[in-house]
Scaffold this active site. Sequence first.
Site, mmCIF file in Angstrom:
data_model
loop_
_atom_site.group_PDB
_atom_site.id
_atom_site.type_symbol
_atom_site.label_atom_id
_atom_site.label_comp_id
_atom_site.label_asym_id
_atom_site.label_seq_id
_atom_site.Cartn_x
_atom_site.Cartn_y
_atom_site.Cartn_z
ATOM 1 N N ARG A 1 -2.086 -10.366 5.156
ATOM 2 C CA ARG A 1 -2.501 -10.526 3.757
ATOM 3 C C ARG A 1 -1.445 -9.857 2.881
ATOM 4 N NH1 ARG A 1 -5.158 -7.497 0.036
ATOM 5 N NH2 ARG A 1 -6.611 -8.562 -1.353
ATOM 6 N N LYS B 1 0.842 -1.200 0.000
ATOM 7 C CA LYS B 1 0.000 0.000 0.000
ATOM 8 C C LYS B 1 0.875 1.246 0.000
ATOM 9 C CE LYS B 1 -4.085 -2.324 1.517
ATOM 10 N NZ LYS B 1 -5.001 -2.703 2.593
HETATM 11 N N1 PMM Z 1 -6.833 -4.663 1.173
HETATM 12 C C1 PMM Z 1 -7.177 -4.774 -0.127
HETATM 13 C C2 PMM Z 1 -8.101 -5.764 -0.536
HETATM 14 N N2 PMM Z 1 -8.643 -6.613 0.353
HETATM 15 N N3 PMM Z 1 -8.874 -7.363 2.571
HETATM 16 C C3 PMM Z 1 -8.572 -7.261 3.870
HETATM 17 N N4 PMM Z 1 -9.143 -8.089 4.758
HETATM 18 N N5 PMM Z 1 -7.685 -6.312 4.331
HETATM 19 C C4 PMM Z 1 -7.087 -5.426 3.486
HETATM 20 O O1 PMM Z 1 -6.306 -4.585 3.969
HETATM 21 C C5 PMM Z 1 -7.396 -5.501 2.092
HETATM 22 C C6 PMM Z 1 -8.307 -6.502 1.666
HETATM 23 C C7 PMM Z 1 -6.582 -3.857 -1.131
HETATM 24 O O2 PMM Z 1 -5.319 -4.284 -1.549
HETATM 25 P P1 PMM Z 1 -5.007 -5.003 -2.974
HETATM 26 O O3 PMM Z 1 -5.803 -4.279 -4.020
HETATM 27 O O4 PMM Z 1 -3.532 -4.843 -3.140
HETATM 28 O O5 PMM Z 1 -5.405 -6.420 -2.879
#
Ligand code: PMM
Length: 286
Positions: free
Chosen positions: A264, A234
């Site tokens: 994650r 991020k």
């Molecule tokens: N961040 C993204 C997508 N899904 N789910 C959870 N539980 N926590 C998060 O911080 C989160 C998520 C966005 O990141 P990406 O687009 O790089 O997957």
Amino acid sequence: MHPLSVPAPDGLPEHLASLGRTLVMGILNVTPDSFSDGGEHDTPEGAIAHARALVAAGADIIDVGGESTRPGAARVAPDEEARRVLPVVRALAAEGICVSIDTMRAEVAAEAVAAGAVIVNDVSGGLADPAMGATAARARTVLGAPPVVVAMHWRAHSATMNALAEYDDTARDVARELGAAIEALEAAGVERSRLVADPGLGFAKDATHNWELLARWDDLAGLGLPILIGASRKRFTAALGQDRDDVTAAITAYSALRGAWCVRVHDAPASAAAVRTVEAIAGHAR
Ligand code: PMM
């Protein structure tokens, strides 16, 4: 130093339920436009191959998402979201991989659980789709029980969330709002023992908010639920002027030390090493 206590939710496959360390959730965005890996895995074959590589590199869970939540992103039609994720969920579950479905839609969550997902990861914590709580409570995974539900702190869809990044007291406000979303999920029938809390780094939060949430861990832990941290790649991880994956791995080590249930991440090897390192050190404490 005391051995780590890593609270975990009910509803996981036995091999993960008994590990007692922080788990690594590998990110599989089956979208043309996500935060960082968008477009790389937008065919089922490419996505499945990438998921296998994440597992080989030490990921315990694969989080499959078909809708980008990148700041400013527009929503994807429900049919298109389901079309992207379901074949991938089905194929990975058939290989014995523990699958999480990253969706804000109850219908997609139900279909994904029917296809083999055991975790529902809702970045809106049940707020985007009022049917999510009851749907998750009714669903049964391949293990014969309702899924684990990850509830993330969320204020609005990606198109508008950046305008809402204002807090009086970041950690306390996030814990209070997330606590309310969790209560609503419980009122809809989701068992508390299956819930996981996530502060939602980067979602209606600037860099300062994100660092503050990590620093004030105890405010989040005060919710009394297992914790998931999603910091990977991020924008705030770039602000240190270091490689985003290196900073992500450092946040993984910190989160593991604080007792996070799961992190994650996009880059599995470094986070897998970090959680195992913290486990090894904790195992020698007395
Ligand atoms: N961040 C993204 C997508 N899904 N789910 C959870 N539980 N926590 C998060 O911080 C989160 C998520 C966005 O990141 P990406 O687009 O790089 O997957």
